[in-house]
Design an enzyme around this catalytic site. Structure first.
Site, PDB file in Angstrom:
ATOM      1  N   ASN A   1      -9.590  -7.990  -1.075  1.00 49.86           N
ATOM      2  CA  ASN A   1      -8.541  -7.358  -0.258  1.00 49.86           C
ATOM      3  C   ASN A   1      -8.947  -7.435   1.210  1.00 49.86           C
ATOM      4  O   ASN A   1     -10.029  -6.953   1.582  1.00 49.86           O
ATOM      5  CB  ASN A   1      -8.415  -5.873  -0.627  1.00 49.86           C
ATOM      6  CG  ASN A   1      -7.811  -5.654  -1.997  1.00 49.86           C
ATOM      7  OD1 ASN A   1      -7.712  -6.564  -2.799  1.00 49.86           O
ATOM      8  ND2 ASN A   1      -7.413  -4.419  -2.255  1.00 49.86           N
TER       9      ASN A   1
ATOM     10  N   ASP B   1      -6.327   4.205  -8.227  1.00 50.27           N
ATOM     11  CA  ASP B   1      -7.544   4.548  -7.489  1.00 50.27           C
ATOM     12  C   ASP B   1      -8.047   5.929  -7.916  1.00 50.27           C
ATOM     13  O   ASP B   1      -7.631   6.953  -7.386  1.00 50.27           O
ATOM     14  CB  ASP B   1      -7.254   4.515  -5.984  1.00 50.27           C
ATOM     15  CG  ASP B   1      -8.503   4.771  -5.159  1.00 50.27           C
ATOM     16  OD1 ASP B   1      -9.540   5.154  -5.739  1.00 50.27           O
ATOM     17  OD2 ASP B   1      -8.443   4.586  -3.932  1.00 50.27           O
TER      18      ASP B   1
ATOM     19  N   ASP C   1      -1.168  -1.682  -4.321  1.00 48.81           N
ATOM     20  CA  ASP C   1      -2.544  -1.340  -3.955  1.00 48.81           C
ATOM     21  C   ASP C   1      -2.725   0.187  -3.956  1.00 48.81           C
ATOM     22  O   ASP C   1      -1.792   0.927  -3.611  1.00 48.81           O
ATOM     23  CB  ASP C   1      -2.747  -1.893  -2.529  1.00 48.81           C
ATOM     24  CG  ASP C   1      -4.195  -2.034  -2.137  1.00 48.81           C
ATOM     25  OD1 ASP C   1      -5.053  -2.069  -3.022  1.00 48.81           O
ATOM     26  OD2 ASP C   1      -4.456  -2.138  -0.910  1.00 48.81           O
ATOM     27  N   HIS C   2      -3.903   0.654  -4.318  1.00 53.46           N
ATOM     28  CA  HIS C   2      -4.298   2.069  -4.183  1.00 53.46           C
ATOM     29  C   HIS C   2      -3.235   3.090  -4.611  1.00 53.46           C
ATOM     30  O   HIS C   2      -2.892   3.991  -3.817  1.00 53.46           O
ATOM     31  CB  HIS C   2      -4.699   2.379  -2.731  1.00 53.46           C
ATOM     32  CG  HIS C   2      -6.009   1.782  -2.337  1.00 53.46           C
ATOM     33  ND1 HIS C   2      -7.227   2.256  -2.772  1.00 53.46           N
ATOM     34  CD2 HIS C   2      -6.302   0.726  -1.534  1.00 53.46           C
ATOM     35  CE1 HIS C   2      -8.200   1.526  -2.267  1.00 53.46           C
ATOM     36  NE2 HIS C   2      -7.674   0.577  -1.516  1.00 53.46           N
TER      37      HIS C   2
ATOM     38  N   ASP D   1      -7.220  -6.889   5.130  1.00 51.14           N
ATOM     39  CA  ASP D   1      -6.060  -6.542   5.951  1.00 51.14           C
ATOM     40  C   ASP D   1      -6.350  -6.436   7.443  1.00 51.14           C
ATOM     41  O   ASP D   1      -5.566  -6.898   8.268  1.00 51.14           O
ATOM     42  CB  ASP D   1      -5.473  -5.192   5.511  1.00 51.14           C
ATOM     43  CG  ASP D   1      -4.943  -5.270   4.100  1.00 51.14           C
ATOM     44  OD1 ASP D   1      -4.424  -6.329   3.733  1.00 51.14           O
ATOM     45  OD2 ASP D   1      -5.081  -4.287   3.366  1.00 51.14           O
TER      46      ASP D   1
ATOM     47  N   GLU E   1     -11.068   1.378 -10.021  1.00 45.03           N
ATOM     48  CA  GLU E   1     -12.193   1.354  -9.061  1.00 45.03           C
ATOM     49  C   GLU E   1     -13.278   2.302  -9.545  1.00 45.03           C
ATOM     50  O   GLU E   1     -12.998   3.441  -9.929  1.00 45.03           O
ATOM     51  CB  GLU E   1     -11.713   1.768  -7.659  1.00 45.03           C
ATOM     52  CG  GLU E   1     -12.836   1.753  -6.630  1.00 45.03           C
ATOM     53  CD  GLU E   1     -12.350   1.872  -5.184  1.00 45.03           C
ATOM     54  OE1 GLU E   1     -11.122   1.820  -4.949  1.00 45.03           O
ATOM     55  OE2 GLU E   1     -13.203   2.029  -4.300  1.00 45.03           O
TER      56      GLU E   1
ATOM     57  N   SER F   1       0.849  -1.199   0.000  1.00 49.49           N
ATOM     58  CA  SER F   1       0.000   0.000   0.000  1.00 49.49           C
ATOM     59  C   SER F   1       0.884   1.248   0.000  1.00 49.49           C
ATOM     60  O   SER F   1       2.102   1.164   0.185  1.00 49.49           O
ATOM     61  CB  SER F   1      -0.889   0.008   1.248  1.00 49.49           C
ATOM     62  OG  SER F   1      -0.076   0.204   2.391  1.00 49.49           O
TER      63      SER F   1
ATOM     64  N   HIS G   1     -12.798  -4.576  -2.331  1.00 53.25           N
ATOM     65  CA  HIS G   1     -11.935  -3.980  -1.299  1.00 53.25           C
ATOM     66  C   HIS G   1     -12.713  -4.002   0.014  1.00 53.25           C
ATOM     67  O   HIS G   1     -13.925  -4.194   0.029  1.00 53.25           O
ATOM     68  CB  HIS G   1     -11.589  -2.538  -1.673  1.00 53.25           C
ATOM     69  CG  HIS G   1     -10.493  -2.445  -2.689  1.00 53.25           C
ATOM     70  ND1 HIS G   1      -9.296  -1.822  -2.424  1.00 53.25           N
ATOM     71  CD2 HIS G   1     -10.408  -2.931  -3.950  1.00 53.25           C
ATOM     72  CE1 HIS G   1      -8.529  -1.916  -3.497  1.00 53.25           C
ATOM     73  NE2 HIS G   1      -9.174  -2.572  -4.441  1.00 53.25           N
ATOM     74  N   GLY G   2     -12.005  -3.762   1.111  1.00 49.23           N
ATOM     75  CA  GLY G   2     -12.681  -3.729   2.414  1.00 49.23           C
ATOM     76  C   GLY G   2     -13.262  -5.086   2.767  1.00 49.23           C
ATOM     77  O   GLY G   2     -14.359  -5.186   3.313  1.00 49.23           O
TER      78      GLY G   2
HETATM   79  O1  G3H Z   1      -6.923  -2.168  -0.139  1.00 49.19           O
HETATM   80  C1  G3H Z   1      -7.003  -2.698   0.977  1.00 49.19           C
HETATM   81  C2  G3H Z   1      -8.227  -3.356   1.421  1.00 49.19           C
HETATM   82  O2  G3H Z   1      -9.335  -2.835   0.765  1.00 49.19           O
HETATM   83  C3  G3H Z   1      -8.306  -3.499   2.883  1.00 49.19           C
HETATM   84  O3  G3H Z   1      -9.542  -3.978   3.327  1.00 49.19           O
HETATM   85  O4  G3H Z   1      -9.899  -2.505   5.282  1.00 49.19           O
HETATM   86  O5  G3H Z   1     -11.212  -4.582   4.992  1.00 49.19           O
HETATM   87  O6  G3H Z   1      -8.820  -4.716   5.563  1.00 49.19           O
HETATM   88  P1  G3H Z   1      -9.881  -3.947   4.883  1.00 49.19           P
HETATM   89 ZN    ZN Z   2      -8.743  -0.980  -0.578  1.00 46.33          ZN
END
Ligand code: G3H
Ligand code: ZN
Length: 327
Positions: free
Chosen positions: A253, A105, A83-84, A255, A135, A50, A210-211
């Protein structure tokens, strides 16, 4: 074997109904955690860096070389992704540094601006055989230290034009998840109908979620029991994340659950072993908790465990699920 072109990984995941786990790494232990989990689970994996990790490690080139050196001896396929990325320059640097996949992004831009930016990045990336994730729509929550309440679901009617015009290779969509969770009384939900429509409008095209961490409260319980003060956040529970894999989601994704597992294990160990001062003792405990959480995601959430077959990669090398092949 280990380092492979992302197109092959996405093709396998799409055809066989599982998703690739994409996990952010930032130090030696986190890299060991993700790679060991992949090897133990016989799973393909995407190792991500990231913008925050990039700052943390200081020298991106050295960290990337380390990642490649650690991934290469593995039997399972690994893709290294940035990432991003926030702008064209960061994308260009990452491509030139040797990432085989990047995310641009443009989610905070207007539809047309986002297309223009992704197209510019894709033109540069595809020349060098690099995969581009874009995205459309935006997630609420944290990105590194920045919190945004902005929640804009992806409009299924826009995705065809966006992919065609931007020439991205995979698309991250906003369908209910959040980055790092949000303060709420109840778990968040995935808008499955919306995701189904997006998937119908992009047949054969890989979607990204993501998320994807569910912010498992038991880790926060442990952290807080052993002296922490971590806030309880809500996100989408694991069974719903697993459902998305049937609807064209090929990369998830995740984390925060890994980070919470790591922190919980270290807090507990240090409280229970107050005489220990050797950092190798407690970082190893944190690393193993991180690894076990990644293994859990692979086996129970994205269903990538046990899917690796050496023969698949030998015969499919060089193919991609896009009609335009950037490999
Ligand atoms: O790009 C990173 C992810 O979208 C992280 O997802 O916040 O659910 O761990 P998270
Ligand atoms: Zn993300």
């Amino acid at each position: 074997m280990a380092l492979v072109k992302p197109g092959i990984l996405f093709q396998k995941a799409y055809q066989e109904g599982y998703a690739l786990g994409a996990f952010n790494v930032f130090n030696l232990e986190s890299v060991q955690a993700v790679l060991r989990a992949a090897q133990m689970e016989r799973s393909a994996v995407i190792v991500q860096v990231s913008m925050g990790a990039r700052k943390y490690v200081g020298d991106l080139d050295i960290f990337l070389r380390l990642l490649k050196m650690m991934a290469e001896p593995l039997e399972v396929p690994v893709c290294i992704h940035h990432d991003h990325c926030t702008d064209f320059e960061i994308c260009k640097q990452s491509i030139d540094a040797g990432f085989s996949s990047i995310m641009i992004d443009g989610s905070k831009l207007t539809f047309k601006e986002n297309i223009r930016l992704v197209r510019k990045v894709a033109d540069y990336a595809h020349e060098k055989g690099v995969w581009v994730e874009a995205e459309l729509g935006s997630l609420p929550g944290f990105e590194d230290d920045f919190f945004s309440e902005d929640n804009q679901y992806t409009n299924p009617d826009d995705v065809g034009e966006f992919v065609r015009e931007s020439t991205c290779d995979s698309l991250a969509v906003a369908v209910g998840t959040s980055h790092g969770g949000v303060k709420a009384d109840q778990d968040l939900k995935i808008d499955m109908e919306r995701l189904q429509k997006i998937s119908n409008n992009l047949p054969g095209f890989p979607l990204v979620l993501h998320g994807g961490a569910s912010i498992t409260s038991s880790y926060i319980d442990t952290i807080n029991h052993y002296g922490g003060k971590v806030e309880y956040m809500k996100n989408v529970p694991e069974p719903l994340i697993r459902e998305t894999v049937k609807l064209g989601v090929c990369k998830v994704n995740m984390d925060v659950d890994n980070f919470n597992a790591y922190t919980a294990a270290i807090r507990r160990y240090m409280t229970e072993n107050p005489a220990i001062y050797d950092p190798r003792k407690y970082t190893a405990v944190g690393r193993d908790a991180f690894m076990n959480e990644v293994r859990h995601k692979m086996s129970e959430v994205i269903l990538s465990s046990g899917r690796y077959k050496a023969s698949d990669y030998a015969k499919d090398l060089g193919k991609s699920i896009r009609t335009v092949d950037h490999d």
